[in-house]
Design a protein around this motif. Sequence first.
Motif, mmCIF file in Angstrom:
data_model
loop_
_atom_site.group_PDB
_atom_site.id
_atom_site.type_symbol
_atom_site.label_atom_id
_atom_site.label_comp_id
_atom_site.label_asym_id
_atom_site.label_seq_id
_atom_site.Cartn_x
_atom_site.Cartn_y
_atom_site.Cartn_z
ATOM 1 N N CYS A 279 1.053 -0.659 0.156
ATOM 2 C CA CYS A 279 0.120 -0.235 0.030
ATOM 3 C C CYS A 279 0.774 1.168 0.105
ATOM 4 N N LEU A 280 2.353 1.284 0.725
ATOM 5 C CA LEU A 280 2.887 2.468 0.709
ATOM 6 C C LEU A 280 3.283 2.848 -0.946
ATOM 7 N N VAL A 281 3.973 1.550 -1.400
ATOM 8 C CA VAL A 281 4.333 1.401 -2.646
ATOM 9 C C VAL A 281 3.545 2.287 -3.514
ATOM 10 N N LEU A 282 2.300 1.539 -3.262
ATOM 11 C CA LEU A 282 1.545 2.130 -4.270
ATOM 12 C C LEU A 282 0.773 3.862 -3.706
ATOM 13 N N ASN A 283 0.804 4.362 -2.413
ATOM 14 C CA ASN A 283 0.849 4.946 -2.279
ATOM 15 C C ASN A 283 1.692 6.039 -2.816
ATOM 16 N N THR A 284 3.203 5.791 -2.239
ATOM 17 C CA THR A 284 3.739 6.508 -3.118
ATOM 18 C C THR A 284 3.759 6.867 -5.300
#
Lengths: 248, 158
Positions: A148-153
């Motif tokens: 999720c963190l990667v997608l959010n970035t």
Amino acid sequence: MPFKGDQLLLYGVQYATYALEVWVCVSLASSGRWRRLKGLGLYVASLILLDGVARPAISNFFGRESLQFYYFYWITDVVFALGAFLVICGFFRRACAQEDKMWKFVRLLLIFVFLVVLGVSTLSLTRHYTHLYDHFIIEFSQTLYFTCLVLNTLLYVMLQQLAIDDDELGLLVCGIGVQFAGEAACLALMHLTADNAMARVLIEFLAPGCTLAMLWIWVYAIGKTPQTVSSRQYQPGKNKGLVEAVAD
Amino acid sequence: MFMAALILMVSTGLFFFYIQAVCQKILRRQFSQEFFQSIVNANRLEFPSVRKAIEDLGAPVEYPRLLLTLKCDYLALTYLLKNAANVNQRYSYEERLLIVYFKVVFAGLVMCHWLKLRETPTALKLTLILEYFANVVGERVNTVRFGNLTASDYLLSL
């Protein structure tokens, strides 16, 4: 039994989190923004119900050190991770509102990413079958939060690249980024320092602290999205001297 | 083990990146007019001239003067933020966040000088934060009403 200082602080952070969760829901409802931010509203409502009501209830009923509470805590953590993933999908949809072609591609990418996370976690399950909750659930949460963190970035970069002028969405993305980054760091720290008491105390404060930061950013985004000050409030000329008088 | 360490490093970096992004979003707020100009004139603040020097010459004034100028302007503006036409006499949460951000960027400016890196982007960021503070003070003084009183009525009644 008197409270210790750190316990009191932890309770303070927890109750501030509950208050902000309610505040976000009320702000969404009162400002009418819940129509545009249904996913976000549902996610925050689930935080209130599961984190604010169900977890304390299970903790009171079975005890904080019980196995039941341990299982319930980590299962609800997975539910939050899944919910957050859906919220990110909703943000992607909003960012691609004007770009149908791009949304088709992004939708496929999101499905693919979810399947990869599920596959990696299932592989992990076959390796840690005997320690299902000790290893698999924590690892699944960690992988999903980090994804999720990667997608959010990626979403943040996409907003910058496409020059989408949506300050509300930008702040919501930053808020969720703070939460994911903090949560992923906490879970990784937990993984690295298995039984370290200091690390455990740090994680106990960091995780709710990150949630608190996310909710504060969301409250700011919903209630005070950077916008032009109403011209009705300003009366040209009338207060010019006053500005200088007060500033002096 | 390696993956966990990598996740820890990347996540920590992203955590601070997002905090910085929130500060930048707050600073992007558009005001209906340049409220900061009156505050700058009334208090003889120097950050606009620092910015002009950077933009025109591509380099700030000499380093000790730059530090002193920015520090003095910061102290004056944070005092005004707290006390000028502020009913609660305290900073809002976003102002607190920006105050911490200013301190971090200020420390970054000192680090840039020690490491002999370019100071101009950092100095420009600091002037941007100061401009925001001045705009907030100016806007507050222009728009605040105490019940049925205008700001001027309120000050006369003190």
